[in-house]
Design a protein around this motif. Structure first.
Motif, PDB file in Angstrom:
ATOM      1  N   HIS A   1      -8.501  -0.212   3.854  1.00  9.97           N
ATOM      2  CA  HIS A   1      -9.902  -0.534   4.105  1.00  9.97           C
ATOM      3  C   HIS A   1     -10.427  -1.582   3.124  1.00  9.97           C
ATOM      4  O   HIS A   1     -11.578  -2.005   3.230  1.00  9.97           O
ATOM      5  CB  HIS A   1     -10.765   0.735   4.044  1.00  9.97           C
ATOM      6  N   ARG A   2      -9.577  -1.963   2.178  1.00  7.27           N
ATOM      7  CA  ARG A   2      -9.934  -3.018   1.227  1.00  7.27           C
ATOM      8  C   ARG A   2      -8.668  -3.769   0.869  1.00  7.27           C
ATOM      9  O   ARG A   2      -7.619  -3.168   0.643  1.00  7.27           O
ATOM     10  CB  ARG A   2     -10.567  -2.407  -0.025  1.00  7.27           C
TER      11      ARG A   2
ATOM     12  N   SER B   1     -12.622   5.585  -5.526  1.00  4.66           N
ATOM     13  CA  SER B   1     -12.934   5.196  -4.143  1.00  4.66           C
ATOM     14  C   SER B   1     -12.380   3.795  -3.840  1.00  4.66           C
ATOM     15  O   SER B   1     -11.892   3.550  -2.737  1.00  4.66           O
ATOM     16  CB  SER B   1     -14.431   5.266  -3.871  1.00  4.66           C
ATOM     17  N   THR B   2     -12.433   2.888  -4.814  1.00 10.84           N
ATOM     18  CA  THR B   2     -11.863   1.548  -4.617  1.00 10.84           C
ATOM     19  C   THR B   2     -10.362   1.652  -4.406  1.00 10.84           C
ATOM     20  O   THR B   2      -9.805   1.044  -3.482  1.00 10.84           O
ATOM     21  CB  THR B   2     -12.166   0.641  -5.831  1.00 10.84           C
TER      22      THR B   2
ATOM     23  N   ARG C   1       0.833  -1.210   0.000  1.00 10.96           N
ATOM     24  CA  ARG C   1       0.000   0.000   0.000  1.00 10.96           C
ATOM     25  C   ARG C   1       0.864   1.255   0.000  1.00 10.96           C
ATOM     26  O   ARG C   1       0.605   2.198  -0.738  1.00 10.96           O
ATOM     27  CB  ARG C   1      -0.913   0.015   1.229  1.00 10.96           C
TER      28      ARG C   1
ATOM     29  N   SER D   1      -8.678   4.245  -3.367  1.00  8.14           N
ATOM     30  CA  SER D   1      -8.451   4.924  -2.095  1.00  8.14           C
ATOM     31  C   SER D   1      -8.563   3.931  -0.935  1.00  8.14           C
ATOM     32  O   SER D   1      -7.726   3.933  -0.026  1.00  8.14           O
ATOM     33  CB  SER D   1      -9.459   6.062  -1.910  1.00  8.14           C
ATOM     34  N   ARG D   2      -9.580   3.078  -0.960  1.00  4.62           N
ATOM     35  CA  ARG D   2      -9.749   2.073   0.102  1.00  4.62           C
ATOM     36  C   ARG D   2      -8.593   1.073   0.091  1.00  4.62           C
ATOM     37  O   ARG D   2      -8.156   0.636   1.148  1.00  4.62           O
ATOM     38  CB  ARG D   2     -11.096   1.374  -0.035  1.00  4.62           C
ATOM     39  N   MET D   3      -8.072   0.746  -1.085  1.00  2.00           N
ATOM     40  CA  MET D   3      -6.906  -0.146  -1.163  1.00  2.00           C
ATOM     41  C   MET D   3      -5.679   0.514  -0.538  1.00  2.00           C
ATOM     42  O   MET D   3      -4.955  -0.102   0.243  1.00  2.00           O
ATOM     43  CB  MET D   3      -6.604  -0.521  -2.619  1.00  2.00           C
ATOM     44  N   GLU D   4      -5.450   1.770  -0.884  1.00  5.29           N
ATOM     45  CA  GLU D   4      -4.272   2.485  -0.365  1.00  5.29           C
ATOM     46  C   GLU D   4      -4.345   2.683   1.146  1.00  5.29           C
ATOM     47  O   GLU D   4      -3.317   2.694   1.812  1.00  5.29           O
ATOM     48  CB  GLU D   4      -4.110   3.855  -1.045  1.00  5.29           C
ATOM     49  N   THR D   5      -5.549   2.850   1.694  1.00  7.11           N
ATOM     50  CA  THR D   5      -5.683   3.128   3.126  1.00  7.11           C
ATOM     51  C   THR D   5      -5.877   1.862   3.957  1.00  7.11           C
ATOM     52  O   THR D   5      -5.950   1.938   5.186  1.00  7.11           O
ATOM     53  CB  THR D   5      -6.865   4.084   3.386  1.00  7.11           C
TER      54      THR D   5
END
Length: 193
Positions: free
Chosen positions: A52-53, A43-44, A17, A46-50
Motif C-alpha cells: 500500500h506504500r 503503520s508505515t 516486500r 506495514s503499508r510497505m510490506e503489504t
C-alpha cells in the motif's frame, strides 16, 4: 517506461516486500520492532510490506541495514539460478566443479564441491599463490603434492595448507570428491583455466 519494464518493476517490488517480511519473521520481530530499528512508524512499515506504500531507496537502505542484509540481496532476481547449481566440467584437468557459494563469503572465500578424476598434475612447475586452501574428502582418496611431499588424504579426512608452497592435488586410484574452501587467489588458480 515500457509495459514490460513496468511489470518487471512491480515483480521486484513484490519480491522485496516478501523478503522483508520473511526476514523480519525469521528474526522473530514484530512490525513494531523492525520499524523502531528503521526509525519508521509501524503503520508505515506495514503499508510497505503489504504494497500500500512504495519503498524508497533511502527506506530500503534502512530496512536492509536493520535486517542485517544488503539491498542486493533484497532485490536480486528470483529465478532458477538461485536454486540449481550446474556443474562445470574441465576434462583437460579431470575436474567437475559445483560452486556452492554464489556470493563471496568472509574475506572473499568460495566453497565448491569438486569431483577429481585424474592424479595431480606434477609435470612442470607446481603453482603457488598467496593464501591458504582447505578441503575435505567426501569419497575416494586425494593425493596432495606439497613441494617434495606427497600426502594421501582419505575419505573423511581434511587438509589445510599454505598455498605459497608449490602444490597440486588430484585423485588417487579412481575418482574422488571433495568440498574445497578457497580464497580469491585459490579460486582463480583452482577453479578457472
Amino acid at each position: 517506461m515500457t509495459q514490460d519494464n513496468h511489470r518487471e518493476g512491480r515483480e521486484i517490488e513484490t519480491l522485496v516486500r516478501q523478503r522483508v517480511r520473511a526476514l523480519r519473521i525469521a528474526k522473530g520481530w514484530s512490525l513494531d520492532e523492525l520499524a523502531e530499528r528503521c526509525w519508521f512508524s509501524a503503520s508505515t512499515l506495514s503499508r510497505m510490506e503489504t504494497g500500500h506504500r512504495r519503498i524508497g531507496l533511502d527506506q530500503l537502505t534502512a530496512i536492509a541495514r536493520a535486517l542485517g542484509t544488503s539491498i542486493d540481496h533484497l532485490v536480486e532476481p528470483d529465478d532458477d539460478q538461485d536454486v540449481v547449481i550446474r556443474p562445470s566440467r574441465n576434462d583437460a584437468r579431470g575436474m567437475t566443479t559445483w560452486v556452492l557459494s554464489r556470493d563471496q563469503g568472509p574475506r572473499g572465500m568460495k566453497v565448491a564441491k569438486v569431483r577429481l578424476t585424474r592424479p595431480p598434475a606434477t609435470d612442470g612447475e607446481l603453482p603457488v599463490h598467496p593464501g591458504r586452501d582447505w578441503f575435505t574428502v567426501l569419497s575416494g582418496t586425494v593425493l596432495l603434492v606439497l613441494g617434495d611431499r606427497t600426502i594421501k588424504v582419505e575419505a573423511g579426512q581434511a587438509a589445510e595448507f599454505s598455498t605459497m608452497v608449490p602444490h597440486a592435488f588430484g585423485a588417487a586410484g579412481g575418482p574422488a570428491e571433495i568440498i574445497v574452501i578457497l580464497d580469491p587467489d585459490g579460486e582463480r588458480s583452482h577453479l578457472h583455466d
